[in-house]
Design a protein around this motif. Structure first.
Motif, short mmCIF file in Angstrom:
data_model
loop_
_atom_site.label_atom_id
_atom_site.label_comp_id
_atom_site.label_asym_id
_atom_site.label_seq_id
_atom_site.Cartn_x
_atom_site.Cartn_y
_atom_site.Cartn_z
N GLN A 1 0.82 -1.20 0.00
CA GLN A 1 0.00 0.00 0.00
C GLN A 1 0.85 1.25 0.00
OE1 GLN A 1 -3.45 0.06 -0.35
NE2 GLN A 1 -2.88 2.19 -0.81
N ARG A 2 1.97 1.22 0.72
CA ARG A 2 2.88 2.36 0.75
C ARG A 2 3.43 2.65 -0.65
NH1 ARG A 2 5.74 5.12 4.53
NH2 ARG A 2 7.74 6.00 3.88
N ALA A 3 3.82 1.59 -1.35
CA ALA A 3 4.32 1.76 -2.70
C ALA A 3 3.22 2.23 -3.65
CB ALA A 3 4.93 0.44 -3.20
N ALA A 4 2.03 1.67 -3.48
CA ALA A 4 0.91 2.07 -4.34
C ALA A 4 0.54 3.53 -4.12
CB ALA A 4 -0.29 1.17 -4.07
N ASP A 5 0.61 3.99 -2.88
CA ASP A 5 0.32 5.40 -2.59
C ASP A 5 1.31 6.31 -3.31
OD1 ASP A 5 -1.84 4.82 -1.01
OD2 ASP A 5 -0.76 5.01 0.90
N ARG A 6 2.54 5.89 -3.36
CA ARG A 6 3.56 6.68 -4.06
C ARG A 6 3.21 6.83 -5.54
NH1 ARG A 6 9.23 5.94 -5.18
NH2 ARG A 6 9.53 6.53 -7.36
N PHE A 7 2.80 5.73 -6.19
CA PHE A 7 2.60 5.76 -7.63
C PHE A 7 1.17 6.11 -8.05
CE2 PHE A 7 6.58 3.45 -7.43
CZ PHE A 7 7.29 4.09 -8.43
N PHE A 8 0.25 6.20 -7.09
CA PHE A 8 -1.09 6.67 -7.46
C PHE A 8 -1.51 7.88 -6.64
CE2 PHE A 8 -5.65 6.86 -6.69
CZ PHE A 8 -6.07 7.14 -7.99
N THR A 9 -1.61 7.73 -5.33
CA THR A 9 -2.16 8.79 -4.50
C THR A 9 -1.34 10.08 -4.60
OG1 THR A 9 -2.93 7.10 -2.95
CG2 THR A 9 -2.95 9.37 -2.19
N ALA B 1 -2.52 -5.67 -7.40
CA ALA B 1 -1.88 -5.18 -8.62
C ALA B 1 -2.92 -4.71 -9.63
CB ALA B 1 -1.00 -6.27 -9.23
N GLN B 2 -4.00 -5.46 -9.78
CA GLN B 2 -5.04 -5.05 -10.72
C GLN B 2 -5.70 -3.75 -10.27
OE1 GLN B 2 -7.92 -7.99 -11.88
NE2 GLN B 2 -9.32 -6.45 -12.72
N SER B 3 -5.94 -3.62 -8.97
CA SER B 3 -6.55 -2.40 -8.46
C SER B 3 -5.67 -1.19 -8.73
CB SER B 3 -6.79 -2.53 -6.95
OG SER B 3 -7.26 -1.32 -6.40
N LEU B 4 -4.36 -1.33 -8.51
CA LEU B 4 -3.45 -0.22 -8.78
C LEU B 4 -3.43 0.11 -10.26
CD1 LEU B 4 -1.32 1.81 -7.93
CD2 LEU B 4 0.40 -0.01 -8.10
N ASP C 1 -5.80 -0.38 -12.49
CA ASP C 1 -7.07 0.24 -12.88
C ASP C 1 -7.13 1.70 -12.43
OD1 ASP C 1 -7.90 -2.11 -14.06
OD2 ASP C 1 -9.13 -2.75 -12.36
N ARG C 2 -6.63 1.98 -11.25
CA ARG C 2 -6.66 3.36 -10.75
C ARG C 2 -5.73 4.26 -11.56
NH1 ARG C 2 -5.22 3.22 -4.70
NH2 ARG C 2 -4.27 1.22 -5.22
N GLN C 3 -4.57 3.73 -11.93
CA GLN C 3 -3.65 4.52 -12.73
C GLN C 3 -4.22 4.79 -14.13
OE1 GLN C 3 0.83 3.69 -11.66
NE2 GLN C 3 -0.24 1.74 -11.74
N VAL C 4 -4.86 3.79 -14.70
CA VAL C 4 -5.51 3.97 -16.00
C VAL C 4 -6.60 5.04 -15.90
CG1 VAL C 4 -7.00 2.88 -17.73
CG2 VAL C 4 -4.97 1.69 -16.89
N ALA C 5 -7.40 4.97 -14.86
CA ALA C 5 -8.47 5.96 -14.67
C ALA C 5 -7.90 7.37 -14.54
CB ALA C 5 -9.31 5.60 -13.45
N LEU C 6 -6.77 7.49 -13.86
CA LEU C 6 -6.13 8.80 -13.70
C LEU C 6 -5.70 9.36 -15.05
CD1 LEU C 6 -4.86 11.08 -12.03
CD2 LEU C 6 -2.84 9.63 -11.73
#
Length: 215
Positions: free
Chosen positions: A62-70, A123-126, A128-133
């Motif tokens: 989650q920490r890594a995902a926050d870096r690359f999405f949030t 991984a899929q959630s991350l 999908d969120r990046q694609v939406a962004l």
């Protein structure tokens, strides 16, 4: 209240230590002892603050995902011009270099998705969120009159995310032919072709609110 704060601080310490340990040892070879050693605590502390290593590793992811999405989503939100949004997102979506700890962590988790349905779902959630962004930025750019997309926004956005992932893997693999700077040039080259916008260049929005936030 002080006890709760101390527990939160210790859990954060262990998440940081586990992030370091995953980057150093990889997921396949990771041991609780590696995390404890990185944190400078006894092994029992890991199991005291986390029910199992899986719970801790999900926090690492989650920490890594926050870096690359949030984090980059927040940067994009602060830029009114879609061209600046897209360039900033492209820059923030690539690793800083071969020793970029959080990028290494994400690639470690990606390699484990085949055998772990939890990691696969994360991984899929991350993705999908990046694609939406990216898709939202492309739509904004079209509304602003800057972009003339050559395909549906979601298709172009998916390609941008996949290109990021591919270039990022080469960066952390120490491919001297694909530095972060060269990778950004290539990524934005695709974006220019896909949007018909010649303004999507690496030197756009380098300073100010698009500067790279970290951790």
């Amino acid at each position: 209240m002080a006890r709760a704060k101390n527990q939160a601080a210790r859990r954060e310490q262990l998440v940081l230590a586990a992030t370091e340990a995953v980057g150093r040892h990889g997921l396949a070879q990771l041991r609780v002892a590696d995390i404890a050693d990185a944190a400078g605590v006894a092994r029992g502390s890991v199991s005291y603050y986390f029910s199992d290593i899986g719970e801790l590793l999900q926090q690492v992811y989650q920490r890594a995902a926050d870096r690359f999405f949030t984090s980059r989503s927040a940067v994009a939100a602060g830029l009114p011009d879609a061209r600046d949004k897209l360039v900033a997102c492209a820059r923030l979506g690539l690793p800083d270099g071969p020793d970029d700890e959080l990028a290494l962590v994400l690639y470690e988790f990606s390699s484990a998705t085949h055998d772990n349905p939890v990691y696969s779902a994360l991984a899929q959630s991350l993705f999908d969120r990046q694609v939406a962004l990216y898709a939202s930025i492309l739509e904004i750019g079209r509304a602003q009159g800057h972009f003339e997309p050559t395909a549906p926004a979601l298709d172009l956005a998916a390609n941008l995310v996949v290109l990021e992932d591919g270039y990022g893997l080469h960066i952390v693999s120490r491919n001297a032919s694909l530095s972060p700077e060269r990778s950004l040039e290539l990524l934005l080259g695709y974006a220019r072709t896909a949007t018909g916008c010649p303004d999507l260049r690496p030197d756009r929005a380098v300073d100010g609110p698009a500067a790279r936030p970290r951790d």
